[in-house]
Write a protein that holds these residues in place. Sequence first.
Motif, PDB file in Angstrom:
ATOM      1  N   LEU A  42       0.852  -1.184   0.000  1.00 25.66           N
ATOM      2  CA  LEU A  42       0.000   0.000   0.000  1.00 25.66           C
ATOM      3  C   LEU A  42       0.893   1.239   0.000  1.00 25.66           C
ATOM      4  N   ALA A  43       0.648   2.110  -0.960  1.00 26.65           N
ATOM      5  CA  ALA A  43       1.417   3.360  -1.073  1.00 26.65           C
ATOM      6  C   ALA A  43       0.448   4.504  -1.305  1.00 26.65           C
ATOM      7  N   ARG A  44       0.976   5.718  -1.267  1.00 26.15           N
ATOM      8  CA  ARG A  44       0.111   6.869  -1.538  1.00 26.15           C
ATOM      9  C   ARG A  44       0.633   7.639  -2.744  1.00 26.15           C
ATOM     10  N   ILE A  45      -0.296   8.127  -3.510  1.00 23.43           N
ATOM     11  CA  ILE A  45       0.030   8.934  -4.683  1.00 23.43           C
ATOM     12  C   ILE A  45      -0.325  10.370  -4.364  1.00 23.43           C
ATOM     13  N   LYS A  46       0.704  11.213  -4.294  1.00 20.84           N
ATOM     14  CA  LYS A  46       0.468  12.618  -3.971  1.00 20.84           C
ATOM     15  C   LYS A  46      -0.205  13.329  -5.136  1.00 20.84           C
TER      16      LYS A  46
END
Length: 378
Positions: free
Chosen positions: A168-172
């Motif tokens: 799980l990662a975040r996309i700014k």
Amino acid sequence: MSFQLNEEQIAIKALAKDFATNEIAPFARKYDEDEAFPLEIMQKLHEYGLSNLAIPEKYGGPGIDKISHALIVEEISTACAGVATSLEANSLSSYPILVGASEELKKKYLTKLTKEGNYAAFALTEPGAGSDVSSLATVARRVGNEYILDGEKCFITNASHAEFFVVLARIKEESASSKYTAFIVDRDLPGVKIGEKEKKLGLRASDTASVIFEEVRVPAANRIGEEGEGFKIFMKGLMNARPMVGAQALGIAQAAFDASTSYAKERKQFGKPISQLQAIQFMLADMAMKIEASRLLVHKAVDLLHRGTPSMKHASYAKCFASDTAMEVTTDAVQIFGGYGFIREYPVEKYFRDAKIMQIYEGTNQIQRVVIAKELLS
């Protein structure tokens, strides 16, 4: 409503119990002392059809019902919770794929586990983001048909042996908000690095390490679901996984209770077995009641999963109550054994050490109570 297992479930439970007794229990102490990954046991579990328990038959899995899954996990955990944790890492990694991935990704990656006998790892926790998922620092940015992934995940089960990671990662975004997005990241991609194996209080037969991503180029085709759907996908995955943590805790508690009962019948003080002392009898009675209540909660939660009506609340009930019970029961087991309970020659000190993490991983029990309260008040 039935509280009885069917014939198939009874047979599966017997198979798992036989395997745990003969193939795991005699070696559990050695794997714990050596802090060694139980590779031979894991391979045998695969040969016996007792691995990849969450994967449907169409992808090469056993295709068993959720009660059977929980029964296997409980029996394996009575012999060694470290082995059970290593076993269930593949199930945990499978859930986000089953929940949100394309059919192409399901066929490609789930069969790596079932047909090729590989391992996977669920990569959510970070050094600065445990219970607070909003603090995730692992980021992904889109460049053409790829995402470039940077960040670090910690406390990752099976990290050293995993063929791929579910991340799980975040996309700014320009607005400074983030889209939490899930990916499958192959181990052999440039920039994927595995940290040193952690030295742990318990579950020493399981492998735990950090995973570092440095400018890792992940094909866009390996995204699970759409951008922004990752958090929802991971939470649905955990809803499937948490009752199985309850089953692990249940196995530890049952093993500690069985050892305590046998010891209390044999150990003599004041001219009689300590099982005849009311103080010990009350401890055993409380242990038995809480184990039975835990089993009912776990089976209720997995039955809801099996019926296609999963409940976040019941998943948290099962995980929280069973793991709290495991800690209480193993603490009392050490007390019943007295000084011998503090000695590694006897089994209860291992149960005690293994039980603690059940209250912590896959959502601390404080977070489970937050989830429960939110469900009750919504």
